[in-house]
Scaffold this active site. Structure first.
Site, PDB file in Angstrom:
ATOM      1  N   TYR A 124       0.807  -1.218   0.000  1.00 33.94           N
ATOM      2  CA  TYR A 124       0.000   0.000   0.000  1.00 33.94           C
ATOM      3  C   TYR A 124       0.842   1.271   0.000  1.00 33.94           C
ATOM      4  O   TYR A 124       0.368   2.348  -0.310  1.00 33.94           O
ATOM      5  CB  TYR A 124      -0.897  -0.021   1.248  1.00 33.94           C
ATOM      6  CG  TYR A 124      -2.175   0.750   1.087  1.00 33.94           C
ATOM      7  CD1 TYR A 124      -3.308   0.130   0.577  1.00 33.94           C
ATOM      8  CD2 TYR A 124      -2.245   2.077   1.447  1.00 33.94           C
ATOM      9  CE1 TYR A 124      -4.483   0.829   0.434  1.00 33.94           C
ATOM     10  CE2 TYR A 124      -3.424   2.791   1.303  1.00 33.94           C
ATOM     11  CZ  TYR A 124      -4.537   2.161   0.799  1.00 33.94           C
ATOM     12  OH  TYR A 124      -5.699   2.860   0.656  1.00 33.94           O
ATOM     13  N   LYS A 171      -0.857 -14.082   4.449  1.00 33.01           N
ATOM     14  CA  LYS A 171      -0.715 -14.981   3.302  1.00 33.01           C
ATOM     15  C   LYS A 171       0.731 -15.509   3.354  1.00 33.01           C
ATOM     16  O   LYS A 171       1.455 -15.510   2.349  1.00 33.01           O
ATOM     17  CB  LYS A 171      -0.994 -14.177   2.017  1.00 33.01           C
ATOM     18  CG  LYS A 171      -1.217 -14.982   0.795  1.00 33.01           C
ATOM     19  CD  LYS A 171      -2.631 -15.510   0.654  1.00 33.01           C
ATOM     20  CE  LYS A 171      -2.669 -16.540  -0.459  1.00 33.01           C
ATOM     21  NZ  LYS A 171      -3.921 -17.255  -0.578  1.00 33.01           N
ATOM     22  N   ASP A 204      -7.477 -15.170   2.453  1.00 30.75           N
ATOM     23  CA  ASP A 204      -8.608 -15.533   1.579  1.00 30.75           C
ATOM     24  C   ASP A 204      -9.660 -16.319   2.370  1.00 30.75           C
ATOM     25  O   ASP A 204     -10.861 -16.069   2.257  1.00 30.75           O
ATOM     26  CB  ASP A 204      -8.149 -16.289   0.315  1.00 30.75           C
ATOM     27  CG  ASP A 204      -7.019 -17.273   0.568  1.00 30.75           C
ATOM     28  OD1 ASP A 204      -6.518 -17.314   1.702  1.00 30.75           O
ATOM     29  OD2 ASP A 204      -6.641 -17.998  -0.362  1.00 30.75           O
ATOM     30  N   ASP A 228      -7.018  -2.828   4.287  1.00 29.90           N
ATOM     31  CA  ASP A 228      -7.798  -1.925   3.437  1.00 29.90           C
ATOM     32  C   ASP A 228      -8.982  -2.683   2.828  1.00 29.90           C
ATOM     33  O   ASP A 228     -10.128  -2.249   2.892  1.00 29.90           O
ATOM     34  CB  ASP A 228      -6.874  -1.392   2.334  1.00 29.90           C
ATOM     35  CG  ASP A 228      -7.588  -0.458   1.394  1.00 29.90           C
ATOM     36  OD1 ASP A 228      -8.305   0.422   1.877  1.00 29.90           O
ATOM     37  OD2 ASP A 228      -7.424  -0.608   0.172  1.00 29.90           O
TER      38      ASP A 228
END
Ligand code: NAI
Length: 342
Positions: A124, A171, A204, A228
């Site tokens: 980001y 992740k 996920d 986000d």
């Protein structure tokens, strides 16, 4: 006591929701002197920069700011004001309480979770380069310092607020080094808070579990980009972007702002839901110790939402931004008069 607070109205619907929030703060009985400064598209036209030094100086001097959303063009143009502001002021913790509100139609009742999103690095931060005509790359930078302090902030909050569980989203199965370091720091913090349950969920799967059963979650600890994305997902669980407030916290200063953006499609039409901005202002008041005024704002807002009449079109109503703020003020005045009469 008069509090001096920086106000950045922002772009798009920002000035409309800022006006609504200021009116509600005034009605709360808390005395605030707003120092209005411009950032975003409006500032670019006037000062040739989206983030004039005056903005940073004002927030540093006052210690707190209420900020409306600012527009960031996609693909080209100026750098995001939000990213710059968070980095300049080292606002490392982005805190977003996501709670069901009576009167708002959504898939779930009783959602009550708080997102702790790292706010200064990760993909980001926008460290990118065009390698050649057909290739571009972005750097995902994760540091021990930033990861440890956001993890500690999340656990501290959980302890102070009596919350039971912190869930870290990651992740690290794929990004073993970067997300791996984030998890290493989260585990270290978890060890210092043994009374709080700690779990790790791949991001996920976390999305799926949040959609299936958001009541499973309490405090979410996330690196910047996942934070986000999951913030908007979680806003969708409780009625949408118009109702979720937020805070960007550093050690020295704090900037409060709604989760939503500048919504250019509805700007200037008195259609924007002011709830997220009003609840962000209430968070600000709580932060500066004005707990009673903050409580009055939250109660007034909740009452208007629960009645479901004087609400904006995104919530199924026909009232405008100004009208909804006026209804909240009327509700606050009614409950003050009621308390006085007892
Ligand atoms: P957005 O949040 O502005 O809009 C997404 C959808 O939600 C739109 O349909 C919009 O009409 C609706 N919406 C948002 N806030 C609402 C409100 N208060 N009341 C009623 N409906 C509302 O997100 P989008 O379209 O992705 O971004 C628009 C611009 O805002 C972009 O330039 C983006 O970079 C910027 N942005 C700024 C943020 C900030 O300053 N903190 C945060 C997110 C986006």
């Amino acid at each position: 006591m008069i509090h001096k607070v920086t106000l950045i109205p922002g772009d798009g619907i920002g000035p409309e929701v800022a006006e609504a929030a200021c009116a509600v703060v005034e009605a709360s009985g808390c005395q605030v002197e707003w120092e209005v400064v411009e950032a975003g598209e409006g500032a670019l036209a006037k000062y040739g920069t989206t983030l004039p030094n005056r903005v940073i100086d004002s927030i540093r001097e006052n210690g707190v700011a209420l900020k409306g959303p600012v527009t960031t063009p996609i693909g080209e143009g100026f750098r995001s004001v939000n990213v710059s502001l968070r980095q300049w002021l080292d606002l490392y913790a982005n805190v977003r309480p996501v709670a069901s509100l009576a009167g708002i139609q959504s898939r779930y009742e009783k959602v009550d979770l708080v997102i702790f999103r790292e706010n200064t690095e990760d993909l980001y931060a926008g460290i990118e380069r065009r390698v050649d005509a057909d290739t571009a790359e972005s750097i995902k930078k994760i540091t021990r310092r930033a990861s440890e302090r956001i993890a500690r902030a999340a656990f501290n909050f959980a302890r102070e607020e009596g919350r039971k569980k912190v869930t870290a989203g990651h992740k690290a199965n794929i990004m073993k080094l970067s997300d791996g370091l984030f998890l290493e720091c989260a585990r270290k913090a978890a060890a210092e808070f043994p009374e709080i349950t700690y779990e790790e969920v791949i991001v996920d799967a976390l999305c799926m579990r949040l959609v299936l059963n958001p009541l499973d979650f309490d405090v979410l600890l996330l690196p910047n980009l996942y934070g986000d994305i999951l913030s908007d997902l979680c806003a969708g669980l409780v009625g949408g972007l118009g109702v979720v407030p937020g805070a960007n916290l550093g050690d020295k200063v704090a900037v409060f702002e709604p989760v939503h953006g500048s919504a250019p499609q509805i700007a200037g039409r008195d259609l924007a839901n002011p709830t997220a901005m009003i609840l962000s202002a209430a968070m600000l008041l709580r932060h500066i110790g004005e707990t009673e005024a903050a409580g009055r704002i939250e109660e007034g807002t909740r009452a208007v939402l629960a009645a479901g009449i004087a609400v904006t079109p995104d919530l199924g109503g026909k009232t405008g931004t100004r009208g909804m703020a006026a209804a909240i003020i009327a509700e606050m005045e009614r409950s003050l008069a009621h308390a006085g009469a007892r």
